[in-house]
Design a protein around this motif. Structure first.
Motif, PDB file in Angstrom:
ATOM      1  N   MET A   1      -7.758  76.208 -12.877  1.00 41.48           N
ATOM      2  CA  MET A   1      -7.097  75.328 -11.908  1.00 41.48           C
ATOM      3  C   MET A   1      -5.896  76.048 -11.310  1.00 41.48           C
ATOM      4  N   THR A   2      -5.746  75.964 -10.012  1.00 43.25           N
ATOM      5  CA  THR A   2      -4.616  76.582  -9.316  1.00 43.25           C
ATOM      6  C   THR A   2      -3.550  75.540  -9.032  1.00 43.25           C
ATOM      7  N   VAL A   3      -2.341  75.773  -9.521  1.00 44.77           N
ATOM      8  CA  VAL A   3      -1.228  74.873  -9.223  1.00 44.77           C
ATOM      9  C   VAL A   3      -0.019  75.709  -8.854  1.00 44.77           C
ATOM     10  N   SER A   4       0.892  75.117  -8.132  1.00 43.21           N
ATOM     11  CA  SER A   4       2.101  75.824  -7.732  1.00 43.21           C
ATOM     12  C   SER A   4       3.060  75.901  -8.912  1.00 43.21           C
ATOM     13  N   PRO A   5       3.700  77.049  -9.124  1.00 44.07           N
ATOM     14  CA  PRO A   5       4.640  77.178 -10.236  1.00 44.07           C
ATOM     15  C   PRO A   5       5.868  76.303 -10.032  1.00 44.07           C
ATOM     16  N   ALA A   6       6.440  75.859 -11.152  1.00 46.68           N
ATOM     17  CA  ALA A   6       7.642  75.021 -11.077  1.00 46.68           C
ATOM     18  C   ALA A   6       8.845  75.861 -10.677  1.00 46.68           C
ATOM     19  N   LEU A   7       9.778  75.205 -10.043  1.00 47.11           N
ATOM     20  CA  LEU A   7      11.036  75.853  -9.708  1.00 47.11           C
ATOM     21  C   LEU A   7      12.013  75.739 -10.875  1.00 47.11           C
ATOM     22  N   GLU A   8      12.889  76.716 -11.012  1.00 46.99           N
ATOM     23  CA  GLU A   8      13.972  76.583 -11.974  1.00 46.99           C
ATOM     24  C   GLU A   8      14.882  75.433 -11.528  1.00 46.99           C
ATOM     25  N   PRO A   9      15.452  74.675 -12.474  1.00 39.71           N
ATOM     26  CA  PRO A   9      16.269  73.507 -12.100  1.00 39.71           C
ATOM     27  C   PRO A   9      17.322  73.808 -11.050  1.00 39.71           C
ATOM     28  N   ALA A  10      17.983  74.959 -11.134  1.00 39.42           N
ATOM     29  CA  ALA A  10      19.041  75.267 -10.177  1.00 39.42           C
ATOM     30  C   ALA A  10      18.500  75.538  -8.784  1.00 39.42           C
ATOM     31  N   ALA A  11      17.193  75.868  -8.704  1.00 42.56           N
ATOM     32  CA  ALA A  11      16.605  76.219  -7.417  1.00 42.56           C
ATOM     33  C   ALA A  11      15.972  75.032  -6.713  1.00 42.56           C
ATOM     34  N   ARG A  12      15.917  73.896  -7.373  1.00 42.82           N
ATOM     35  CA  ARG A  12      15.245  72.737  -6.790  1.00 42.82           C
ATOM     36  C   ARG A  12      16.092  72.146  -5.667  1.00 42.82           C
ATOM     37  N   PRO A  13      15.531  72.028  -4.470  1.00 45.58           N
ATOM     38  CA  PRO A  13      16.309  71.471  -3.362  1.00 45.58           C
ATOM     39  C   PRO A  13      16.475  69.965  -3.499  1.00 45.58           C
ATOM     40  N   VAL A  14      17.450  69.457  -2.807  1.00 38.77           N
ATOM     41  CA  VAL A  14      17.643  68.011  -2.746  1.00 38.77           C
ATOM     42  C   VAL A  14      16.722  67.465  -1.657  1.00 38.77           C
ATOM     43  N   ARG A  15      15.824  66.595  -2.029  1.00 36.15           N
ATOM     44  CA  ARG A  15      14.869  66.025  -1.083  1.00 36.15           C
ATOM     45  C   ARG A  15      15.450  64.791  -0.416  1.00 36.15           C
ATOM     46  N   THR A  16      15.153  64.614   0.860  1.00 38.88           N
ATOM     47  CA  THR A  16      15.692  63.496   1.630  1.00 38.88           C
ATOM     48  C   THR A  16      14.560  62.571   2.064  1.00 38.88           C
ATOM     49  N   ALA A  17      14.681  61.309   1.716  1.00 39.74           N
ATOM     50  CA  ALA A  17      13.692  60.314   2.122  1.00 39.74           C
ATOM     51  C   ALA A  17      14.045  59.758   3.498  1.00 39.74           C
ATOM     52  N   LEU A  18      13.049  59.625   4.341  1.00 40.29           N
ATOM     53  CA  LEU A  18      13.215  59.019   5.662  1.00 40.29           C
ATOM     54  C   LEU A  18      12.466  57.695   5.703  1.00 40.29           C
ATOM     55  N   ARG A  19      13.113  56.676   6.224  1.00 41.81           N
ATOM     56  CA  ARG A  19      12.493  55.351   6.303  1.00 41.81           C
ATOM     57  C   ARG A  19      11.338  55.400   7.306  1.00 41.81           C
ATOM     58  N   ARG A  20      10.215  54.852   6.917  1.00 42.03           N
ATOM     59  CA  ARG A  20       9.022  54.876   7.754  1.00 42.03           C
ATOM     60  C   ARG A  20       8.553  53.453   8.058  1.00 42.03           C
ATOM     61  N   ARG A  21       7.738  53.371   9.111  1.00 39.23           N
ATOM     62  CA  ARG A  21       7.060  52.111   9.408  1.00 39.23           C
ATOM     63  C   ARG A  21       5.560  52.334   9.273  1.00 39.23           C
ATOM     64  N   TYR A  22       4.910  51.474   8.500  1.00 36.46           N
ATOM     65  CA  TYR A  22       3.490  51.611   8.225  1.00 36.46           C
ATOM     66  C   TYR A  22       2.725  50.374   8.691  1.00 36.46           C
ATOM     67  N   LEU A  23       1.478  50.582   9.040  1.00 41.38           N
ATOM     68  CA  LEU A  23       0.553  49.484   9.334  1.00 41.38           C
ATOM     69  C   LEU A  23      -0.521  49.483   8.258  1.00 41.38           C
ATOM     70  N   MET A  24      -0.779  48.299   7.698  1.00 36.94           N
ATOM     71  CA  MET A  24      -1.766  48.157   6.640  1.00 36.94           C
ATOM     72  C   MET A  24      -2.666  46.954   6.917  1.00 36.94           C
ATOM     73  N   CYS A  25      -3.820  46.925   6.238  1.00 39.12           N
ATOM     74  CA  CYS A  25      -4.787  45.836   6.399  1.00 39.12           C
ATOM     75  C   CYS A  25      -5.239  45.377   5.011  1.00 39.12           C
ATOM     76  N   ARG A  26      -4.975  44.126   4.681  1.00 40.58           N
ATOM     77  CA  ARG A  26      -5.336  43.579   3.367  1.00 40.58           C
ATOM     78  C   ARG A  26      -6.862  43.590   3.205  1.00 40.58           C
ATOM     79  N   PRO A  27      -7.368  44.073   2.066  1.00 35.96           N
ATOM     80  CA  PRO A  27      -8.821  44.236   1.913  1.00 35.96           C
ATOM     81  C   PRO A  27      -9.547  42.951   1.511  1.00 35.96           C
ATOM     82  N   GLU A  28      -9.358  41.917   2.283  1.00 39.72           N
ATOM     83  CA  GLU A  28      -9.969  40.630   1.947  1.00 39.72           C
ATOM     84  C   GLU A  28     -11.487  40.677   2.017  1.00 39.72           C
TER      85      GLU A  28
END
Length: 283
Positions: A1-28
């Protein structure tokens, strides 16, 4: 299995969440009564009540993260309408409408277009070429990645580029389990992606390596439970709970995984992203 190697804790960037608008459909009206992808088995059927329960948990996860969720009314006789991502592509306030490959889903395109126009998206194009919306078009800050090979026509990539005025990069899918681009790749943020290399042709893998040298790579086990059919806001990643390797990789790279169980909807070939159409406003 190929996976990306982990970053060292000091190298991990701060991730920023952006508010999104989504459209969904209830599976009735969710059911598996036909087979138009390798995941679907009409003989095995599906539990609509369980699908609704899992879908409600997905919606609650988005709301809990601070995102806005709008709803389109489900239509009897369209059991796959829950997969809202396929209904259109919305970029910069413009709507490129879906034209489905299979007749069983053909009525979904007009239904989503009608809702979007009613919501104020008036700059629209009904696609002349077969395309399945965000199933095969994934939007980043400076490029749209577009899948072909099973559903969306190559000509639709050109049509979308002309209408949206954004560069569109074609990627060829070669494994029928990953019949839409959003089953094999998802944007982590506006400039990077996670993907399963085995879903793509050699040339397309080379393109991805060139465009995204720091991409997160998922193994087959995680891809096989539709772990790449995930939704990221730049920090939080809503992902199928069974994709444990991918979840660990995301966590190691500074993202916050939000595991959900959509195993019932997976019986029709869908996961979190399939259920989620992003409504991107005009800049």
């Amino acid at each position: 299995m190929t996976v990306s190697p982990a970053l060292e804790p000091a190298a991990r960037p701060v991730r920023t969440a952006l508010r999104r608008r989504y459209l969904m459909c209830r599976p009735e009206h969710f059911a598996v009564t036909y087979a138009i992808n390798p995941w679907m088995d009409p003989g095995a059927g599906a539990d609509a009540a369980r699908a609704v329960e899992q879908w409600e948990a997905l919606r609650a996860a988005y709301l809990g993260l601070g995102h806005e969720v709008s709803l389109i009314d489900p239509i009897p006789g369209l059991p796959d309408m829950v997969f809202a991502a396929n209904g259109a592509l919305v970029v910069g306030g413009r709507v490129y409408g879906a034209r489905f490959t299979h007749p069983e889903r053909a009525a979904e395109g007009p239904a989503y277009m009608e809702w979007l126009r009613g919501d104020g998206f008036t700059d629209t194009l009904e696609g002349l070429h077969t395309n399945e919306g965000e199933g095969d078009f994934l939007t980043l800050d400076h490029v749209i990645l577009a899948g072909t090979g099973f559903r969306t026509d190559l000509a639709a990539h050109q049509e979308a580029q002309e209408f949206l005025g954004r560069p569109v990069v074609t990627l060829r899918l070669v494994d029928p389990r990953f019949y839409h681009l959003d089953t094999a790749l998802f944007p982590l943020d506006g400039g990077n992606v996670a993907y399963y290399p085995g879903a793509f042709s050699p040339g397309s893998r080379a393109v991805l390596e060139r465009l995204f040298p720091d991409a997160l790579l998922a193994g087959e086990a995680d891809a096989a439970v539709l772990g790449l059919n995930a939704v990221s806001d730049g920090r939080n990643v809503v992902v199928n709970a069974e994709a444990t390797g991918l979840i660990a990789t995301l966590d190691a790279h500074g993202y916050t995984p939000v595991p959900v169980d959509l195993s019932e909807l997976r019986k029709a070939g869908g996961g979190p992203k399939c259920c989620t159409l992003e409504l991107r406003p005009a800049a």
